[in-house]
Design a protein around this motif. Structure first.
Motif, PDB file in Angstrom:
ATOM      1  N   HIS A  32       1.315   5.650  -1.509  1.00  0.00           N
ATOM      2  CA  HIS A  32       0.888   4.244  -1.611  1.00  0.00           C
ATOM      3  C   HIS A  32       1.805   3.460  -2.542  1.00  0.00           C
ATOM      4  CE1 HIS A  32      -3.357   4.305   0.043  1.00  0.00           C
ATOM      5  NE2 HIS A  32      -2.901   3.134   0.412  1.00  0.00           N
ATOM      6  N   THR A 138      -1.873  -3.470  -4.832  1.00  0.00           N
ATOM      7  CA  THR A 138      -2.155  -2.135  -4.287  1.00  0.00           C
ATOM      8  C   THR A 138      -2.797  -1.232  -5.333  1.00  0.00           C
ATOM      9  OG1 THR A 138      -0.313  -2.328  -2.750  1.00  0.00           O
ATOM     10  CG2 THR A 138      -1.134  -0.110  -3.184  1.00  0.00           C
ATOM     11  N   ASP A 143      -5.832   1.540  -4.890  1.00  0.00           N
ATOM     12  CA  ASP A 143      -5.864   2.778  -5.671  1.00  0.00           C
ATOM     13  C   ASP A 143      -6.893   2.735  -6.798  1.00  0.00           C
ATOM     14  OD1 ASP A 143      -3.823   3.921  -4.092  1.00  0.00           O
ATOM     15  OD2 ASP A 143      -2.318   2.840  -5.255  1.00  0.00           O
TER      16      ASP A 143
END
Length: 183
Positions: A32, A138, A143
């Motif tokens: 990610h 992100t 996360d």
């Protein structure tokens, strides 16, 4: 249940299977972080391998002063930034308000929606954000890292992290509002 202290100690004693457990636990996180910066699947996979090599080689320096996931995410972030600097010659620090608009394409939402999928369109918009905005967004939303953890990972002050997150959300909201108005 994943016990990071036990896994780290087992790896430090030479248990290769414990390292496999660590990789399995954190491979999505690392991908990610790296992929959101590089936007290239092949590059991201190569960088992820480098990240886990660095994790393995530096695990003896991990002092449990933060979560293992934060420490690994920081290595992933720095490795991806180094890669971009070395191979893409992109700077990750020149963010100006006047450049923000250039990160969005002029394509219509219909062109961006490959299968009329709003999720794909939102991901496309996120991919067009400046790297810092994309990364912070992100780390925070996907996360689920806290502001202090993102500060540790990126090395950015907490105020800057909050500012980037605010700007990223605003850019996405403006673009989505424009799309919904056209619908």
């Amino acid at each position: 249940m994943f016990d990071e202290q036990e896994v780290v100690l087992r790896i430090q004693r030479g248990d290769v299977r414990a390292f496999t457990v660590l990789v399995n636990q954190y491979e999505r996180l690392v991908f990610h972080v790296v992929h959101r910066l590089t936007l290239d699947q092949a590059d991201a996979q190569d960088i992820c391998q480098d990240v886990f090599l660095k994790v393995y080689n530096r695990l003896n320096t991990f002092a449990f002063e933060s979560k293992l996931s934060t420490w690994i995410a920081r290595i992933a972030y720095l490795t991806a930034i180094d890669y971009l600097r070395k191979y893409r010659k992109q700077t990750t620090t020149d963010l100006t308000d006047t450049l923000e608009q250039t990160y969005f394409t002029t394509e219509t939402p219909e062109q961006a929606l490959t299968q009329k999928d709003v999720s794909a369109y939102v991901n496309n918009l996120i991919a067009q954000l400046p790297a810092q905005y994309r990364t912070v967004l992100t780390l925070y939303h996907l996360d689920e890292f806290s502001y202090p953890e993102i500060e540790q990972i990126t090395g950015l002050p907490e105020g800057t992290v909050k500012n980037y997150l605010f700007r990223a959300r605003k850019l996405l909201k403006d673009k989505l509002d424009s799309y919904l108005k056209d619908e």
